[in-house]
Design a protein around this motif. Structure first.
Motif, PDB file in Angstrom:
ATOM      1  N   TYR A  97       0.830  -1.204   0.000  1.00 20.43           N
ATOM      2  CA  TYR A  97       0.000   0.000   0.000  1.00 20.43           C
ATOM      3  C   TYR A  97       0.869   1.260   0.000  1.00 20.43           C
ATOM      4  CZ  TYR A  97      -4.302  -2.558   1.303  1.00 20.43           C
ATOM      5  OH  TYR A  97      -5.404  -3.384   1.325  1.00 20.43           O
ATOM      6  N   PRO A  98       0.694   2.175  -0.961  1.00 25.25           N
ATOM      7  CA  PRO A  98       1.477   3.415  -0.947  1.00 25.25           C
ATOM      8  C   PRO A  98       1.069   4.343   0.195  1.00 25.25           C
ATOM      9  CG  PRO A  98      -0.164   3.499  -2.702  1.00 25.25           C
ATOM     10  CD  PRO A  98      -0.195   2.095  -2.149  1.00 25.25           C
ATOM     11  N   GLU A  99      -0.104   4.121   0.767  1.00 28.40           N
ATOM     12  CA  GLU A  99      -0.589   4.974   1.858  1.00 28.40           C
ATOM     13  C   GLU A  99       0.070   4.660   3.196  1.00 28.40           C
ATOM     14  OE1 GLU A  99      -3.402   4.554  -1.419  1.00 28.40           O
ATOM     15  OE2 GLU A  99      -2.566   3.050  -0.043  1.00 28.40           O
ATOM     16  N   ILE A 100       0.909   3.617   3.216  1.00 30.50           N
ATOM     17  CA  ILE A 100       1.531   3.178   4.464  1.00 30.50           C
ATOM     18  C   ILE A 100       3.002   3.561   4.510  1.00 30.50           C
ATOM     19  CG2 ILE A 100       2.334   1.119   5.708  1.00 30.50           C
ATOM     20  CD1 ILE A 100      -0.330  -0.170   5.142  1.00 30.50           C
ATOM     21  N   TYR A 101       3.407   4.097   5.644  1.00 33.94           N
ATOM     22  CA  TYR A 101       4.811   4.395   5.940  1.00 33.94           C
ATOM     23  C   TYR A 101       5.223   3.474   7.079  1.00 33.94           C
ATOM     24  CZ  TYR A 101       8.678   7.111   8.061  1.00 33.94           C
ATOM     25  OH  TYR A 101       9.866   7.508   8.608  1.00 33.94           O
ATOM     26  N   THR A 208      -1.384   9.959   5.636  1.00 27.99           N
ATOM     27  CA  THR A 208      -2.226  11.136   5.799  1.00 27.99           C
ATOM     28  C   THR A 208      -2.360  11.510   7.272  1.00 27.99           C
ATOM     29  OG1 THR A 208      -3.462  10.639   3.785  1.00 27.99           O
ATOM     30  CG2 THR A 208      -4.508  12.113   5.371  1.00 27.99           C
ATOM     31  N   ALA A 209      -2.500  10.504   8.132  1.00 24.86           N
ATOM     32  CA  ALA A 209      -2.569  10.776   9.570  1.00 24.86           C
ATOM     33  C   ALA A 209      -1.278  11.433  10.051  1.00 24.86           C
ATOM     34  CB  ALA A 209      -2.827   9.482  10.337  1.00 24.86           C
ATOM     35  N   LEU A 210      -0.165  11.016   9.482  1.00 26.19           N
ATOM     36  CA  LEU A 210       1.118  11.620   9.858  1.00 26.19           C
ATOM     37  C   LEU A 210       1.163  13.097   9.480  1.00 26.19           C
ATOM     38  CD1 LEU A 210       3.965  11.238  11.007  1.00 26.19           C
ATOM     39  CD2 LEU A 210       4.698  10.452   8.744  1.00 26.19           C
ATOM     40  N   GLU A 215       2.276  15.766  15.374  1.00 18.72           N
ATOM     41  CA  GLU A 215       2.838  15.685  16.723  1.00 18.72           C
ATOM     42  C   GLU A 215       2.436  14.387  17.409  1.00 18.72           C
ATOM     43  OE1 GLU A 215       2.024  19.099  19.073  1.00 18.72           O
ATOM     44  OE2 GLU A 215       2.953  20.503  17.671  1.00 18.72           O
ATOM     45  N   ALA A 216       1.172  14.021  17.288  1.00 17.01           N
ATOM     46  CA  ALA A 216       0.687  12.807  17.943  1.00 17.01           C
ATOM     47  C   ALA A 216       1.334  11.558  17.350  1.00 17.01           C
ATOM     48  CB  ALA A 216      -0.835  12.723  17.824  1.00 17.01           C
TER      49      ALA A 216
END
Length: 231
Positions: A97-101, A208-210, A215-216
């Motif tokens: 998945y490209p959305e995953i780091y 996206t969350a990153l 900060e979180a």
């Protein structure tokens, strides 16, 4: 019907707890000490396989834990249903998945994706002469890529379990499966003939969350990194 695509967390998610996706089974037990060192203590029944609950609060008020199938962790994170997760490298290879780091190798859940075949036939196949082979696996993408790199088209027999039965019952000549000790292969008359990849579990985050909650998310990455470094 419109196909689902990974999406961004909603703006009002900023004030809600982050969600950490954890895999059921063996890795859930292996990651317990790491979670403790990272300051994450879920509700007591999260390790109870008989519990029907799947989402649990933790000692950290800004973090909830969900317990899902190991193959589903990456999907929950990629689609934004979970912000972070602990996921096997085999699953990341399969779905890509490209959305995953995946910033951290956690060093747990060590195993390998391997090709296996009947012990009494091992070494008798000249793969340089094959153009097609039938393989039983729950890793169709990984398997196809592996054999395609050798100029062989892999016909996949999709199985989610009991892979070791496939050669003996005529479903396939080979299997590609996750191997830890190899004892199940031996017990079923198979031998490991090739390692596709050595894998461990990784900390993964939704890209996206990153960006929306830097900060979180970065804070939890730092806590897991510190937990790995702790004696």
């Amino acid at each position: 019907m419109t196909a689902l695509t990974p999406h961004h967390p909603a703006p009002d998610a900023i004030s809600t707890p982050l969600v950490l996706a954890l895999p059921k089974g063996r890795i859930l037990a292996e990651c317990a000490p790491l979670l403790t060192r990272a300051g994450i203590v879920p509700e007591t029944d999260y390790t109870d396989e008989n519990s029907r609950r799947l989402r649990f609060h933790t000692s950290a008020p800004d973090l909830d834990v969900i317990r899902v199938r190991s193959f589903d962790v990456a999907t929950f994170v990629a689609f934004g249903a979970a912000d972070i997760g602990i996921c096997g490298g085999d699953v990341l290879m399969e779905f890509d998945y490209p959305e995953i780091y995946a910033p951290l190798d956690l060093g747990i859940g060590a195993c390998r994706i391997a090709v296996a075949e009947p012990a009494d036939e091992a070494g008798t196949t000249d793969f340089t002469r094959l153009s097609r082979v039938r393989v039983a696996s729950k890793y169709p993408n990984t398997t196809r890529r592996h054999f395609a790199a050798r100029g062989i088209q892999a016909e996949i027999v999709a199985l989610n379990g009991a892979m070791e039965l496939a050669p003996g019952l005529g479903l396939s000549r080979l299997i590609v499966d996750l191997v830890q000790t190899g004892s199940t292969l031996v017990a079923n008359g198979l031998v490991e003939t090739e390692v596709i990849a050595h894998v461990t579990s990784r900390l993964i985050v939704n890209r996206t969350a990153l960006k929306t909650r830097p900060e979180a998310i970065s804070g939890w990455i730092a806590r897991f990194r510190a937990a790995l470094a702790a004696p």
